[in-house]
Each structure stands twice: as structure tokens, then as C-alpha cells.
Enzyme design. Structure first.
Site, PDB file in Angstrom:
ATOM      1  N   CYS A 187       0.880  -0.873   0.065  1.00 36.05           N
ATOM      2  CA  CYS A 187       0.263  -0.084   0.076  1.00 36.05           C
ATOM      3  C   CYS A 187       0.905   1.085  -0.101  1.00 36.05           C
ATOM      4  CB  CYS A 187      -1.097   0.191   1.364  1.00 36.05           C
ATOM      5  SG  CYS A 187      -1.736  -1.423   1.484  1.00 36.05           S
ATOM      6  N   HIS A 215       1.080   5.016  -2.287  1.00 32.41           N
ATOM      7  CA  HIS A 215       0.477   5.606  -1.926  1.00 32.41           C
ATOM      8  C   HIS A 215       1.173   6.438  -0.127  1.00 32.41           C
ATOM      9  CE1 HIS A 215      -3.083   4.983  -3.487  1.00 32.41           C
ATOM     10  NE2 HIS A 215      -3.308   3.777  -3.040  1.00 32.41           N
ATOM     11  N   ARG A 224     -12.740  -0.171  -1.957  1.00 29.32           N
ATOM     12  CA  ARG A 224     -10.970   0.329  -2.708  1.00 29.32           C
ATOM     13  C   ARG A 224      -9.535  -1.134  -2.051  1.00 29.32           C
ATOM     14  NH1 ARG A 224      -8.620   1.511  -5.900  1.00 29.32           N
ATOM     15  NH2 ARG A 224      -7.701   2.948  -6.547  1.00 29.32           N
ATOM     16  N   CYS A 248      -7.865  -2.246  -5.193  1.00 28.25           N
ATOM     17  CA  CYS A 248      -5.740  -2.189  -5.047  1.00 28.25           C
ATOM     18  C   CYS A 248      -4.609  -2.890  -5.216  1.00 28.25           C
ATOM     19  CB  CYS A 248      -5.292  -1.080  -3.703  1.00 28.25           C
ATOM     20  SG  CYS A 248      -5.426   1.021  -4.082  1.00 28.25           S
TER      21      CYS A 248
END
Lengths: 168, 103, 283
Positions: free
Chosen positions: C197, C201, C240, C244
Site C-alpha cells: 500500500c 500511497h 477500494r 488496490c
């Protein structure tokens, strides 16, 4: 064919939206304050009036010929606002406006869409020719705004880049 | 399917600004569903706004108008409390309408 | 276009790999983590104030921000908000309602979720709490990703608009373990693309991935549930997560799994103090 009216109270989302300086000046985004659907109205929209043939054309010339019987000349008095790069091709905000008088119709065309004509409006006397809406663009394309004023056609255009979204 | 229309109209310096959001799939007929079948075209063809019984805008839409269409325009005159109504008809003959008042 | 992707894939993951393992080895200190997490972004993007992170990618692209502002004139989640409110206020067949399951009748409480439940020793997201409420009243669970659940979440979240996110990690071994598991999930690489992640991000936040700006992890949870133009409808944070995971070619977890509960717990805790701004709209 059920018709449900939407009744909304004051939106809870009237607030200032703060953006970092990286995106330019802070903006005020105000949600619509009151949305009231209070009664069901007569349906005046007339399916028979739909210019179906104009919407089935695949070129600008053919669509405009059928819709208006002519071709436009470019005019700086036709203003349009569309993004350089669409954040999503399915929802592209496009605004057309003009200072011209006696405007009777406004149309939006997406040249490289499967069908060229996207939307057309009849503008009665007293209505401002400025219209904002959201269009689907199938791929990178020129978007053309056409204004009919005093029986003549004028246009402006802008290329809008549609990229593949990267995020799943 | 319930048809919803949200409409918001307000006046300022002699102009009434109308904003509407219309719930509609606006299927173009070019998109496939998960099973790979084409979703047949289903879109609003004609939308009309009236102010106190007089037509203030007629829109003709093709499948290139976005899902749940938004439209904003303005007209001269109109005062607080006046009725504003909107109605639409789509390519399948479905229709809906709503009436509201200028803020 | 291809160049950007290549650059992204070739980015220096080694740095973050070592950082993740170093963090996992140290004692759990959520408060210190949160300070460091927020501090990292504030230092890296000095022009973006803390509260603005709730607007995600729009801090990094003027063009996208302009389109978003136009879309927010009449936000596409308005229908969901409308529907969610009426569903929330509709009584169950037994005469009770959603309000009866929550403190303060469910109004203005979204900022406190996800919440650790000491009874079960598990993290409860607001969506899972809504489903618990349904089950307690003889109704079936709703899908956690989209549809009516997203509508109800949109309404409940809207009643917390602007309230500072206030997720609590109590001094309870199970709560701390859940927090740690969420943190590890966030920094662990997975899938064929071997992305975590954090790869997108944290490291690449604010950069372009093809046509989109990668939103910073800071502020990310604040705008959910949201209407994504790509989806053409509403989705929750879990939706979401699944997207992802699929994007990096890994197998998504189950929507109500411990993995996603814990991830939401960690990620939302990192956003403590930021204003709730959901429902939102994104490309």
C-alpha cells in the site's frame, strides 16, 4: 415507470474545501443548499421532438447538416470550458457560453465519439445560452461547441485528452 | 426503478440559475457487462425545464451525456417561490418529472 | 506513459522494506507512529496543510481539482446520501431502527470508527457495526462494498462532516495486535507486482500513475464512502482495498476479514485529527 420524487433537506455539506497550494488557490465548494421536489409535474418533454437522425451521425458535418442545415464558422465569441486532460473520460465537465445575441440553439459534439452529436439545446428568448453539463468521451477527442445565433452557426473547439486511469 | 431528479433553482440580480441532477444510467450501448454481453442503449433523449408553465430550456441528449446527468443553466426573470419543473423521456419511453420552487 | 510505469516499478523499494521491518521490530506506539506518519507528509509537501489531505489527489493537480470543483457543484453522491438517509430513518420490521444500535442515535459518530470491540477482541468498522445492528434486529447483512451499505455510510458519515477523526487504540493486547497487523499489512509487499500500500500511497504519493494522481495515504480514509466516476456508483473503503489488491495482482481479502478491519484501523488512526469529509467524489 414509477416516479419517485426526491425530497432533500438542507445539505450538511456546505463547507469550505481546502486545497494545498500545489493545486492553486483554495476553492469554495458549496453543495446545493436546498433540493426540493415538492410535487409531480406534467411531462412536457416530447419524445417526438427528438432529432434522432442528427444523433446517429458519425461526422460533424453530417450531424450539423441534419440538425441545422448548415456548417459553422469559427468564432471567438463562442466560449467553452473543458479540461485539457479529463480526470475520467466518463465524466468530463464541459461548459459553453457566448455573449452573442439572439441565440436559439447550442450544441456539443465529440468528434471522435462513436456518434458525434453529444447534446443539443433549444434556447428560448430569455434563457441564457450558457450551459454546463458533463459528457462521456470515448477517447482523446476534439470537443466542438456550436451556437446558432440569428440563424447562423458559430463554433469553438477544444481538444480534450482522455487517458487510461491508472488506479484499479 | 425509481427515477429521481434533484433540482435546485435560485435567483440573483434578475437571473434564475437552475441546477439539476437526474438519476439515469445513460447506457451508451457500447459497454459490455461482466458476462461480456452488450448493455443495450438506454438514455434520456429529451429533457425540458419549465418556469411557471413556460419552457425555459429543451435539451436533446445522446448516449454521450454522462451517467446521472448534471445540467446547469440560467434564465431571465423568475422570483422566489415560482414553480420550476423538469421532465424527461428516454429512448425506452420511460419518463419522469418533478416540480420545485425557486429558492 | 510506459516510462512513468517503469519508473514507478523501479523506484527504491529497498528503503521502505527495511523501514517496515525496523518498525515491526520496535514496541508498538500508535501515537508516535501517527505523529511520524503525518510529519512525513507535512515535511514532504510543505504547501499542503494537514486538513487539506482529506481532498486527496486534488492537492496535486490543478486540472483535476478544477474538474472536481465543477463536479462538486452538484456532487454525484447526492442520490446515495438521499437514499441513505431515508434507509437509515426507516424502521425495521420489529419496530426498531438503526439509530437504536448506536450512541447518539448514530448521528455524528462516524469519526470514532473503526473501533476496537473488547468483547470480541476485534476491530469493528462502521459498516460492520451497521451489519451487526441488522443481524441483531433479524435482518440479513448487507454487502460491505457498495449498494445500500454505501448509501447508509454516506448518510452517517455526512452527519460527522468536519468532525476530527478520533480512532482509539486502547491499551489492550488484542487492540494493539490488530493495530500492528494493520500496519504490517500496509507496509508489506504483495501480488505479482510486489507493491505494498505504501509503495503507491506513501512513496509515490502525489505522482501520476497514467492519468491519475496517486493519493497520499494521509487523509485517504476521510472522504469515504465515495462516488468514483470509474465505478459509476458508490463504494466503501473496503471496495477500494479490494481494487488496490487486484491492481497489484494479488488475491483480495474478504470484505469482513481481519486483514481489512485491521488495515482500516491502522490507516484511519493515521488520519486522527483530520476532518471527516465523506461522502466524497473521485475519478
Amino acid at each position: 415507470m414509477t416516479k419517485t420524487l426526491s425530497m432533500m433537506e438542507r445539505s450538511p455539506r456546505r463547507r469550505e474545501v481546502l486545497l494545498g497550494a500545489a493545486a492553486g488557490a483554495a476553492a469554495l465548494v458549496v453543495a446545493p443548499a436546498v433540493l426540493t421536489g415538492t410535487a409531480q409535474a406534467a411531462v412536457t418533454a416530447d419524445a417526438a421532438a427528438y432529432p434522432a437522425k442528427a444523433f446517429a451521425q458519425t461526422t460533424e458535418a453530417a450531424a450539423l447538416k441534419i440538425m441545422y442545415g448548415g456548417a459553422p464558422t469559427h468564432s471567438a465569441a463562442v466560449k467553452m470550458n473543458a479540461p485539457d486532460i479529463a480526470e475520467n473520460g466518463a465524466v468530463v465537465p464541459v461548459t459553453v457560453d457566448t455573449s452573442m445575441a439572439n441565440v436559439t440553439s447550442v450544441a456539443l459534439l465529440a468528434i471522435d465519439n462513436p456518434f458525434t452529436m453529444a447534446a443539443a439545446y433549444k434556447i428560448p428568448a430569455g434563457t441564457n445560452p450558457g450551459i454546463s453539463s458533463r459528457l462521456k468521451l470515448a477517447k482523446t477527442t476534439k470537443v466542438v461547441s456550436v451556437v446558432q445565433s440569428g440563424g447562423k452557426l458559430y463554433s469553438a473547439s477544444k481538444p480534450v485528452k482522455v487517458t487510461l486511469g491508472g488506479c484499479g | 426503478m425509481a427515477h429521481q431528479i434533484l433540482i435546485h433553482a435560485s435567483t440573483a440580480s434578475g437571473m434564475t440559475t437552475v441546477e439539476a441532477l437526474v438519476k439515469h444510467p445513460m447506457d451508451s450501448g457500447f459497454v459490455k457487462d461482466k458476462a461480456g454481453k452488450i448493455i443495450p442503449p438506454h438514455y434520456i433523449e429529451v429533457i425540458e425545464f419549465t418556469h411557471a408553465g413556460k419552457v425555459v430550456l429543451t435539451g436533446f441528449w445522446g448516449p454521450a451525456v454522462s451517467k446521472n446527468p448534471f445540467i446547469k443553466f440560467s434564465f431571465k426573470g423568475g422570483k422566489s417561490g415560482d414553480p420550476i419543473s423538469v421532465s424527461w423521456v428516454d429512448n425506452k419511453g420511460e419518463k419522469a418529472s418533478v416540480s420545485s420552487n425557486i429558492m | 506513459m510506459r516510462l512513468i510505469i517503469m519508473a514507478l516499478m523501479g523506484a527504491s523499494f529497498a528503503l521502505f522494506g527495511s523501514l517496515a521491518s525496523a518498525r515491526a521490530a520496535t514496541p508498538i506506539n500508535p501515537q508516535a507512529d501517527m505523529k511520524a506518519f503525518q510529519g512525513y507528509f507535512l515535511k514532504r509537501f510543505p504547501k499542503v496543510p494537514l486538513a487539506a489531505y482529506v481532498n486527496g489527489p486534488y492537492n496535486f493537480s490543478k486540472s483535476e481539482a478544477d474538474q472536481w470543483k465543477q463536479i462538486m457543484e452538484f456532487p454525484p453522491y447526492q442520490f446515495a446520501l438521499d437514499t441513505g438517509k431515508s434507509v437509515f430513518n426507516t424502521k425495521f420490521p420489529n419496530g426498531k431502527d438503526y439509530a437504536s444500535c448506536f450512541p447518539n442515535g448514530g448521528v455524528g459518530i462516524a469519526q470514532n470508527y473503526p473501533m476496537f470491540d473488547p468483547k470480541t477482541g476485534r476491530v469493528v468498522t462502521l459498516g460492520i457495526a451497521i451489519n451487526r445492528c441488522r443481524v441483531a434486529n433479524g435482518l440479513k447483512k448487507l454487502k460491505l462494498t457498495t449498494g445500500p451499505m454505501a448509501d447508509i455510510l454516506a448518510y452517517m458519515t455526512s452527519t460527522s462532516d468536519g468532525k476530527p477523526i478520533n480512532v482509539v487504540v486502547p491499551n489492550n493486547p488484542k487492540a494493539l495486535a490488530a493495530y500492528r497487523a494493520g500496519k504490517e499489512y500496509f507496509y508489506s509487499r504483495r501480488g505479482q507486482l510486489n507493491f505494498s500500500c505504501a509503495s503507491c500511497h506513501v512513496q509515490e504519493a502525489g505522482m501520476h500513475l497514467r492519468g491519475n494522481v496517486l493519493a497520499p495515504a494521509l487523509g485517504m480514509t476521510a472522504a469515504f464512502p465515495l462516488y468514483r466516476s470509474k465505478w459509476g456508483n458508490m463504494g466503501t473503503l473496503v471496495r477500494r482495498f479490494i481494487g488496490c489488491n487486484k491492481k497489484v495482482h494479488s488475491v483480495p481479502a474478504k470484505p469482513d476479514s481481519a486483514a481489512y478491519r485491521d488495515l482500516a484501523y491502522f490507516l484511519t488512526y493515521m488520519n486522527n485529527g483530520l476532518p471527516v469529509s465523506g461522502p466524497g467524489a473521485r475519478p
